[in-house]
Design an enzyme around this catalytic site. Structure first.
Site, mmCIF file in Angstrom:
data_model
loop_
_atom_site.group_PDB
_atom_site.id
_atom_site.type_symbol
_atom_site.label_atom_id
_atom_site.label_comp_id
_atom_site.label_asym_id
_atom_site.label_seq_id
_atom_site.Cartn_x
_atom_site.Cartn_y
_atom_site.Cartn_z
ATOM 1 N N ARG A 15 1.020 -1.186 -0.068
ATOM 2 C CA ARG A 15 -0.153 -0.129 0.257
ATOM 3 C C ARG A 15 0.891 1.191 -0.012
ATOM 4 N NH1 ARG A 15 -3.667 -1.396 5.203
ATOM 5 N NH2 ARG A 15 -1.757 -2.495 5.569
ATOM 6 N N LYS A 75 1.599 2.045 7.401
ATOM 7 C CA LYS A 75 1.840 1.288 8.484
ATOM 8 C C LYS A 75 2.548 2.042 9.487
ATOM 9 C CE LYS A 75 0.642 -2.085 9.455
ATOM 10 N NZ LYS A 75 -0.811 -2.473 9.984
ATOM 11 N N TYR A 94 -1.335 4.679 10.502
ATOM 12 C CA TYR A 94 -1.677 3.751 11.566
ATOM 13 C C TYR A 94 -0.387 3.680 12.583
ATOM 14 C CZ TYR A 94 -5.673 2.026 8.824
ATOM 15 O OH TYR A 94 -6.756 1.899 8.247
ATOM 16 N N HIS A 96 -1.088 2.071 16.418
ATOM 17 C CA HIS A 96 -1.284 0.780 17.133
ATOM 18 C C HIS A 96 -0.165 0.896 18.282
ATOM 19 C CE1 HIS A 96 -4.203 -0.582 13.866
ATOM 20 N NE2 HIS A 96 -3.007 -0.727 13.301
ATOM 21 N N GLU A 118 -5.929 5.252 13.398
ATOM 22 C CA GLU A 118 -7.227 4.098 14.021
ATOM 23 C C GLU A 118 -7.845 4.724 15.256
ATOM 24 O OE1 GLU A 118 -3.697 3.724 13.995
ATOM 25 O OE2 GLU A 118 -3.066 3.216 16.347
ATOM 26 N N ASP A 270 -3.162 -6.480 15.279
ATOM 27 C CA ASP A 270 -2.297 -5.135 15.440
ATOM 28 C C ASP A 270 -2.652 -4.357 16.793
ATOM 29 O OD1 ASP A 270 -5.233 -4.647 14.981
ATOM 30 O OD2 ASP A 270 -4.906 -3.165 13.417
HETATM 31 N N1 LIG Z 1 -4.737 -7.393 10.967
HETATM 32 C C1 LIG Z 1 -5.091 -6.312 10.312
HETATM 33 O O1 LIG Z 1 -4.474 -6.352 9.009
HETATM 34 C C2 LIG Z 1 -6.336 -5.309 10.616
HETATM 35 C C3 LIG Z 1 -6.719 -5.407 11.985
HETATM 36 N N2 LIG Z 1 -7.704 -4.524 12.100
HETATM 37 C C4 LIG Z 1 -8.161 -4.486 13.542
HETATM 38 O O2 LIG Z 1 -9.322 -5.238 13.987
HETATM 39 C C5 LIG Z 1 -9.604 -4.919 15.320
HETATM 40 C C6 LIG Z 1 -11.285 -4.759 15.097
HETATM 41 O O3 LIG Z 1 -11.473 -3.546 14.453
HETATM 42 P P1 LIG Z 1 -12.903 -3.160 13.958
HETATM 43 O O4 LIG Z 1 -13.939 -4.110 13.658
HETATM 44 O O5 LIG Z 1 -12.783 -1.504 12.888
HETATM 45 O O6 LIG Z 1 -13.417 -2.275 15.351
HETATM 46 P P2 LIG Z 1 -14.844 -1.992 15.837
HETATM 47 O O7 LIG Z 1 -14.867 -0.823 16.833
HETATM 48 O O8 LIG Z 1 -15.816 -1.819 14.596
HETATM 49 O O9 LIG Z 1 -15.528 -3.426 16.534
HETATM 50 C C7 LIG Z 1 -15.007 -3.845 17.481
HETATM 51 C C8 LIG Z 1 -16.000 -4.607 18.263
HETATM 52 O O10 LIG Z 1 -15.666 -5.365 19.341
HETATM 53 C C9 LIG Z 1 -16.845 -5.174 20.304
HETATM 54 N N3 LIG Z 1 -15.996 -5.579 21.678
HETATM 55 C C10 LIG Z 1 -15.448 -5.100 22.450
HETATM 56 N N4 LIG Z 1 -15.220 -5.795 23.643
HETATM 57 C C11 LIG Z 1 -15.814 -6.813 23.330
HETATM 58 C C12 LIG Z 1 -15.924 -8.301 24.208
HETATM 59 N N5 LIG Z 1 -15.412 -8.271 25.346
HETATM 60 N N6 LIG Z 1 -16.392 -9.254 23.812
HETATM 61 C C13 LIG Z 1 -17.152 -8.942 22.352
HETATM 62 N N7 LIG Z 1 -17.106 -7.868 21.792
HETATM 63 C C14 LIG Z 1 -16.322 -7.053 22.192
HETATM 64 C C15 LIG Z 1 -17.319 -3.854 20.424
HETATM 65 O O11 LIG Z 1 -18.396 -3.808 20.790
HETATM 66 C C16 LIG Z 1 -17.200 -3.476 18.747
HETATM 67 O O12 LIG Z 1 -18.487 -3.993 18.459
HETATM 68 C C17 LIG Z 1 -8.881 -3.716 15.565
HETATM 69 O O13 LIG Z 1 -8.134 -4.019 16.425
HETATM 70 C C18 LIG Z 1 -8.312 -3.286 14.379
HETATM 71 O O14 LIG Z 1 -7.298 -2.594 14.477
HETATM 72 C C19 LIG Z 1 -8.397 -3.654 11.358
HETATM 73 C C20 LIG Z 1 -7.907 -3.598 9.960
HETATM 74 C C21 LIG Z 1 -6.869 -4.523 9.579
HETATM 75 C C1 LIG Z 2 -5.431 -1.283 10.323
HETATM 76 C C2 LIG Z 2 -4.164 -1.834 10.105
HETATM 77 O O1 LIG Z 2 -3.419 -2.109 10.856
HETATM 78 C C3 LIG Z 2 -3.872 -2.083 8.853
HETATM 79 O O2 LIG Z 2 -4.588 -1.738 7.680
HETATM 80 O O3 LIG Z 2 -2.789 -2.682 8.271
#
Ligand SMILES: NC(=O)C1=CN([C@@H]2O[C@H](COP(=O)(O)OP(=O)(O)OC[C@H]3O[C@@H](n4cnc5c(N)ncnc54)[C@H](O)[C@@H]3O)[C@@H](O)[C@H]2O)C=CC1
Ligand SMILES: CC(=O)C(=O)O
Ligand SMILES: [Mg+2]
Length: 373
Positions: A15, A75, A94, A96, A118, A270
Site C-alpha cells: 500500500r 503502516k 496507523y 497501534h 485508527e 495489530d
Molecule cells: N490485522 C489487520 O490487518 C487489521 C486489523 N484490524 C483490527 O481489527 C480490530 C477490530 O476493528 P473494527 O472491527 O474496526 O473495530 P470496531 O470498533 O468496529 O468493532 C469492535 C467490536 O468489538 C466489540 N467488543 C469489545 N469488547 C468486546 C468483548 N469483550 N466481547 C465481544 N465484543 C467486544 C465492540 O463492541 C465492537 O462492536 C481492531 O484491532 C483493528 O485495528 C483492522 C484492520 C486490519
Molecule cells: C489497520 C491496519 O493495521 C492495517 O490496515 O494494516
C-alpha cells in the site's frame, strides 16, 4: 505545506500513503508533495504517474523524511523510519501504540506530532480511518480461515459451506464491529454456520437487522464465548477497545480444548490480539500451530490486496490530509474534537489515555498539549 510519501517497508506491504489522484488534490491546494521512488509500484502506479499529478520523486526515504513537514504513510513507522523523524514533524499513519512499547518510546523521543489513523473518531462514535481497512481485513479473514482449514495447511479439512448432505463449518466471530460484520457477510455468503459475539446490544441488533436468521448474534459473556469457541471450526478475532491493547478473550486453555485442526484468524493482532496464543505473523509466513489449532495473525492483512486497500484508505484519509496541510496541525486538531482523538503523541507527550496507561507513562490532555506546543 511540504508533504512526504515514503515507500512502505513492512513485510509484503505494497500500500502507499497517497495515490496520484490524492497528490493532485494537494497540489491543487497549493502544497508540495515529495514521493519516494517506486512508492506506488506495488499497486501499478509509476513515478511518471506521480509526476503527472504534480509530485516530485526523491531517491530515498531519508530524502523524503528530510524534506517533508508532514509524512503520510500506511503502516506504523519501522525502527529505521522512526530514527528519521524530527521535532515538530507531523506523522499521519496507523500507529497501534498500546501493544508496542519500543515504537511508543521512539515516537516520544522524536518530538514529532504523531496522529494515528485508527483512533480518529466520527460524530456517530465510529472510527472512519480504521473502518475501510477493517472492511478489507474482515472480508479477507474468511478467505484466510478457509485456507487454514485445508488439510495441507494442517486444518481439519473442511469446506466452510459444506456440500448437500454434509454440514457446513461453524464460524465464530468475536466482535461484531466493522471487521466482524464484514467477516459475517463473507461467511454467510459461503454458506457457513455463523455466530457473532458482541457485548454492545446495538451492535447485535444491527447484525440481526442485516442478516436475519443467517447469523446468530449472541451477547458476549465468558460462558457464551467459551461454549461457541469450543464448538467452532473457525474463530475470527475482531474485538476492539479503541486505542487500547485488545483483551485476551480466548485463553490458552480454550485453544487446548478446541477441535484439532480448527483455525483462528486474530484480526485484532495489530492491537496485540484477542487470543492468548496469538503472536504477529507476516504475509511471507502467515500461520503457525499451537495445540493443533492453526493460527493466522497477520497484522497488515489489507497489504495483501494493496490496490483495493490503498484506494479505500485514501478515500477516507484525503480530507484529513488536506485539512492538516491547509490549516497546520494546531488549527486542524483544535477545530475538530474527533480529529483530535487521533493525536497519540506530541513533542514528547503521550496524549492518548489507553497508551499512557499501557506503559505507565504520564498522560497529557491532547487539547492542552496542542495549545502549549
Ligand atoms: N490485522 C489487520 O490487518 C487489521 C486489523 N484490524 C483490527 O481489527 C480490530 C477490530 O476493528 P473494527 O472491527 O474496526 O473495530 P470496531 O470498533 O468496529 O468493532 C469492535 C467490536 O468489538 C466489540 N467488543 C469489545 N469488547 C468486546 C468483548 N469483550 N466481547 C465481544 N465484543 C467486544 C465492540 O463492541 C465492537 O462492536 C481492531 O484491532 C483493528 O485495528 C483492522 C484492520 C486490519
Ligand atoms: C489497520 C491496519 O493495521 C492495517 O490496515 O494494516
Ligand atoms: Mg485441541
Amino acid at each position: 505545506m511540504i508533504i512526504g510519501v515514503p515507500k512502505e517497508i513492512k513485510n509484503h506491504e505494497y500500500r502507499v500513503g497517497m495515490v496520484p489522484a490524492s497528490v493532485r488534490e494537494l497540489v491543487n491546494h497549493g502544497h508540495q508533495v515529495f514521493v519516494e521512488t517506486d512508492a506506488g509500484m506495488g499497486i501499478g502506479f509509476t513515478n511518471e504517474d506521480y509526476v503527472a499529478a504534480g509530485a516530485e520523486i526523491l531517491p530515498t526515504a531519508a530524502d523524503v523524511f528530510a524534506k517533508a513537514e508532514m509524512i503520510v504513510k500506511v503502516k506504523e513507522p519501522q525502527a529505521v523510519e522512526r530514527a528519521m523523524l524530527r521535532e515538530d514533524q507531523i506523522l499521519f499513519t496507523y500507529l497501534h501504540l498500546a501493544p508496542d512499547l519500543p515504537q511508543t518510546e521512539d515516537l516520544v523521543k522524536s518530538g514529532a506530532v504523531c496522529i494515528a489513523y485508527e483512533t480518529v473518531t466520527d460524530s456517530r462514535g465510529g472510527l472512519p480511518l480504521l473502518a475501510p481497512m477493517s472492511e478489507v481485513a474482515g472480508r479477507m479473514s474468511i478467505q484466510a480461515g478457509a485456507q487454514a482449514l485445508e488439510k495441507s495447511n494442517h486444518g481439519r479439512g473442511m469446506l466452510l459451506g459444506g456440500v448437500p448432505g454434509v454440514e457446513p463449518a461453524k464460524v465464530v466471530v468475536i466482535g461484531g464491529g466493522m471487521v466482524g460484520r464484514s467477516a459475517a457477510q463473507m461467511a454467510v455468503g459461503l454458506g457457513a454456520d455463523v455466530v457473532v459475539l458482541d457485548r454492545n446490544i446495538d451492535v447485535l441488533r444491527a447484525l440481526d437487522a442485516q442478516f436475519g436468521n443467517k447469523v446468530k448474534a449472541i451477547y458476549s459473556t465468558a460462558d457464551a464465548l467459551e461454549k461457541h469457541v469450543l464448538e467452532a471450526d473457525l474463530v475470527i478475532g475482531g474485538v476492539l477497545i479503541p486505542g487500547a491493547a485488545a483483551p485476551k478473550l480466548v485463553t490458552a486453555e480454550h485453544i487446548k480444548a478446541m477441535k484439532p485442526g480448527s483455525a483462528i484468524v486474530d484480526v485484532a493482532i495489530d492491537q496485540g490480539g484477542c487470543i492468548a496464543t496469538s503472536k504477529a505473523t507476516t504475509h511471507a509466513d502467515p500461520t503457525y500451530i499451537v495445540d493443533d489449532v492453526v493460527h493466522y495473525c497477520v497484522a497488515n492483512m489489507p497489504g495483501a490486496v494493496p490496490r483495493t486497500s490503498t484506494f479505500a484508505l485514501n478515500n477516507a484519509t484525503l480530507p484529513f490530509i488536506i485539512n492538516l496541510a491547509n490549516k497546520g496541525y494546531k488549527k486542524a486538531l483544535l477545530d475538530d474534537a474527533n480529529f483530535l482523538k487521533g493525536l497519540n503523541v506530541i513533542k514528547g507527550k503521550v496524549t492518548y489515555k489507553e497508551v499512557a496507561e499501557a506503559f505507565n507513562m504520564e498522560y497529557v490532555d491532547p487539547r492542552t498539549a496542542v495549545e502549549n506546543a
